[in-house]
Enzyme design. Structure first.
Site, short mmCIF file in Angstrom:
data_model
loop_
_atom_site.label_atom_id
_atom_site.label_comp_id
_atom_site.label_asym_id
_atom_site.label_seq_id
_atom_site.Cartn_x
_atom_site.Cartn_y
_atom_site.Cartn_z
N SER A 31 -5.22 6.06 -19.51
CA SER A 31 -5.57 4.80 -18.84
C SER A 31 -5.75 3.67 -19.83
CB SER A 31 -6.84 4.99 -18.00
OG SER A 31 -7.88 5.53 -18.79
N ASN A 72 -17.89 10.43 -17.21
CA ASN A 72 -18.02 10.12 -15.78
C ASN A 72 -19.11 9.10 -15.50
OD1 ASN A 72 -16.09 12.04 -15.66
ND2 ASN A 72 -17.31 13.60 -14.62
N THR A 94 -6.56 -26.09 19.39
CA THR A 94 -6.78 -24.71 19.81
C THR A 94 -5.41 -24.27 20.34
OG1 THR A 94 -7.41 -25.28 22.07
CG2 THR A 94 -9.20 -25.14 20.47
N HIS A 95 -5.05 -23.04 20.09
CA HIS A 95 -3.70 -22.54 20.44
C HIS A 95 -2.62 -23.39 19.79
CE1 HIS A 95 -5.81 -20.33 23.69
NE2 HIS A 95 -6.48 -21.47 23.81
N SER A 132 14.61 -27.78 -4.96
CA SER A 132 15.57 -26.73 -4.62
C SER A 132 16.72 -26.77 -5.61
CB SER A 132 16.08 -26.98 -3.20
OG SER A 132 17.37 -26.45 -3.03
N LYS A 141 15.01 -31.68 -1.46
CA LYS A 141 13.85 -30.85 -1.16
C LYS A 141 12.64 -31.07 -2.07
CE LYS A 141 13.40 -27.94 1.39
NZ LYS A 141 13.75 -26.65 1.89
N ASN A 171 9.18 -28.78 -2.05
CA ASN A 171 8.58 -27.64 -1.35
C ASN A 171 7.13 -27.37 -1.79
OD1 ASN A 171 11.05 -27.13 -0.03
ND2 ASN A 171 11.78 -25.96 -1.79
N GLU A 178 2.44 -21.78 -0.72
CA GLU A 178 3.12 -20.57 -0.22
C GLU A 178 2.80 -19.35 -1.07
OE1 GLU A 178 7.41 -21.63 1.22
OE2 GLU A 178 6.76 -23.15 -0.21
N TYR A 180 -17.04 13.58 -9.49
CA TYR A 180 -15.94 12.82 -10.10
C TYR A 180 -14.61 13.55 -9.90
CZ TYR A 180 -12.84 10.53 -13.39
OH TYR A 180 -11.78 9.87 -13.93
N GLN A 216 -9.69 7.10 -11.45
CA GLN A 216 -9.14 6.26 -12.51
C GLN A 216 -8.27 5.14 -11.92
OE1 GLN A 216 -8.07 7.84 -16.47
NE2 GLN A 216 -5.96 7.52 -15.83
N LYS A 237 -9.29 1.04 -11.41
CA LYS A 237 -9.28 -0.09 -12.34
C LYS A 237 -8.15 -1.09 -12.09
CE LYS A 237 -11.73 2.81 -14.90
NZ LYS A 237 -11.38 3.92 -14.02
N1 ARG Z 1 -10.40 7.21 -17.75
C1 ARG Z 1 -11.27 7.89 -16.86
C2 ARG Z 1 -11.45 7.05 -15.58
O1 ARG Z 1 -11.16 5.94 -15.61
C3 ARG Z 1 -12.61 8.06 -17.49
C4 ARG Z 1 -13.38 9.20 -16.94
C5 ARG Z 1 -12.71 10.47 -17.30
N2 ARG Z 1 -13.49 11.59 -16.90
C6 ARG Z 1 -12.97 12.84 -16.90
N3 ARG Z 1 -13.76 13.76 -16.50
N4 ARG Z 1 -11.74 13.07 -17.22
O2 ARG Z 1 -11.85 7.57 -14.56
#
Ligand code: ARG
Length: 457
Positions: free
Chosen positions: A22, A108, A153-154, A275, A281, A283, A288, A315, A320, A323
């Site tokens: 990660s 964890n 309204t509407h 455009s 144009k 825009n 948007e 956990y 993970q 994030k």
């Molecule tokens: N990179 C992990 C996460 O974001 C950290 C926790 C990992 N814990 C484990 N028991 N492998 O969740």
């Protein structure tokens, strides 16, 4: 070699390693990870779980690592995640003492702490961006207490209002978003460290001390829950999704207001594009795009709800996934709020078109009925009389204020000459001076209340 490789004979497959890692995205947490580790190490030293000198060495090295990452001297690569990265660097720098940092801690509870620390900061940043947007809306309101426009309204013209009343309606939504973020922050702001992998630790740690060092008012109550709780992330994403809903609705209005058919607003050159083929144009791309980006934030919320729905305690690595959703929603909300706030003071409102639009579509009809009610007619009967009157005026292709008082009297003898004043748009608006109404006085009061609220943010 992995820190956890003791019980393994073989090494991790390269593809699996990349898939599992990660670091490419959680490196964003480096500051909060280091802050959390400094608090943990301080507490370990204070409680005598590690030597005081070791704790000091850990804290000093951690702050050096922080500055090296910040300056770019220490590239964020080569580890499974940000937690392992920091710990590996620490051990490289100070040897044995570094290896003691993870005493009485698991990744964890560490990751749960990091994301809470991180979100506390982003909630504050987003609240400040919402405040800046509201202040721009208030500035527009103050200039337009007497810029009349139709309320719909509407999507059919309903009753006249003012541009001030209209933009303050959006300010109310964004102020509720601020409130919602403050409320969500309460549940973010609980300290999970000490929950360990899932059942806490046998070491005599001082969780309250860690909470105090990191400015948390309380600690989490159940270690199983703490390491698997991502409710606060769902709440944060829900806040983000609603902010986007509000931005999207507002920008949808600006998109159709800027059509030739509506002509209520023209975006400034600085916030519109042309455009590649049609030379004429101009825009409203920014509006948007904001509307479009709402979809991805809804996606982030849906993704996390879906990740969580089948997870047993405690956990699981699925977590993970939280994030990227948080970072994407945060980046999207921040960039949309920033660009939209910059765009607001550049909008060219066509107040003449709005004022004219306010009088079309028989928007004073309710007030004609109310007039008859004041003369003693039950409302339902007054409604029917004015319905007939509107039909007559629309056949004659005239707005109500172009009829004569005598023409009004064709439908009820109760109409006096003063009906001609009653149907004037500025009177229709300014007699609605109740709290929440569009009258200059009422909106000015709303603005003052909003300013007081925002001053406390
Ligand atoms: N990179 C992990 C996460 O974001 C950290 C926790 C990992 N814990 C484990 N028991 N492998 O969740």
């Amino acid at each position: 070699m992995k820190m956890w490789s003791g019980r393994f004979r073989g090494s991790l497959d390269e593809t699996a390693d990349a898939f599992n890692s990660s670091l490419p995205f959680d490196s964003r947490l480096y500051k909060h990870d280091i802050l959390g580790s400094i608090a943990h190490a301080t507490m370990l030293g204070e409680t005598g779980i590690i030597e005081k000198a070791e704790a000091d060495a850990i804290c000093t090295a951690l702050s050096e690592i922080f500055y090296d990452i910040k300056s770019g001297a220490l590239p964020l690569e080569g580890a499974e995640d940000i937690h392992m990265f920091v710990e590996e660097k620490l051990t490289e720098r100070i040897g044995n003492a570094g290896k003691k940092l993870h005493t009485a801690r698991s990744r964890n509870d560490q990751v749960a702490l990091d994301i809470r620390l991180y979100l506390r900061d982003s909630v504050t940043e987003i609240k400040n961006l919402l405040k800046a947007l509201c202040l721009q809306l208030i500035a527009v309101a103050k200039e337009n207490y007497r810029t009349y426009m139709p309320a719909y309204t509407h999507m059919q013209k309903a009753q006249p209002t003012t541009l001030a009343h209209y933009v303050m309606a959006y300010a109310e939504m964004f102020m509720r978003d601020i409130d919602r973020l403050s409320d969500c922050r309460k549940r973010i702001n609980v300290m999970p460290l000490g929950s360990g992998a899932c059942t806490g630790t046998s070491f005599p740690i001082d969780r309250e001390r860690v909470a105090q060092l990191l400015d948390f008012p309380t600690v989490t109550a159940n270690s199983l829950d703490s390491v698997s709780d991502r409710d606060f992330i769902v709440e944060f994403l829900n806040c983000a999704a609603l902010i986007m809903t509000h931005l999207s609705r507002f920008n949808e209005e600006l998109v159709y207001w800027s059509t030739e058919e509506f002509g209520f607003v023209e975006p400034d050159d600085a916030f519109s594009t042309g455009s590649s083929i049609m030379p004429q144009k101009k825009n409203p791309d920014i509006s948007e795009l904001i509307r479009g980006k709402t979809g991805r934030v809804y996606g982030d919320l849906t993704a996390i709800l879906t990740v969580l729905k089948g997870l047993p305690l405690a956990y699981n690595k699925d977590m993970q996934e939280d994030k990227e959703a948080v970072f994407d929603a945060e980046d999207t909300v921040k960039s949309c709020l920033t660009v939209f706030t910059a765009m607001i003071p550049t909008l060219h409102f066509k107040t003449d078109v709005m004022n004219k639009g306010a009088a079309g579509g028989y928007t004073a009809a309710t007030d004609c009925a109310d007039y008859l009610v004041r003369k003693g007619l039950p409302f339902r009967e007054a409604h029917a009389v004015v319905g007939k009157l509107v039909l007559y005026a629309s056949d004659a292709k005239k707005p109500l204020h172009r009829l004569t008082a005598d023409e009004f009297r064709l439908f009820s003898p109760l109409f006096g000459d003063d009906i001609m004043d009653t149907v004037k748009i500025h009177n229709v608006v300014n007699c609605r001076k109740l709290t929440g109404g569009p009258a200059h006085r009422a909106v000015a009061q709303e603005v003052r209340r909003a300013e007081r609220f925002l001053a406390k943010i």
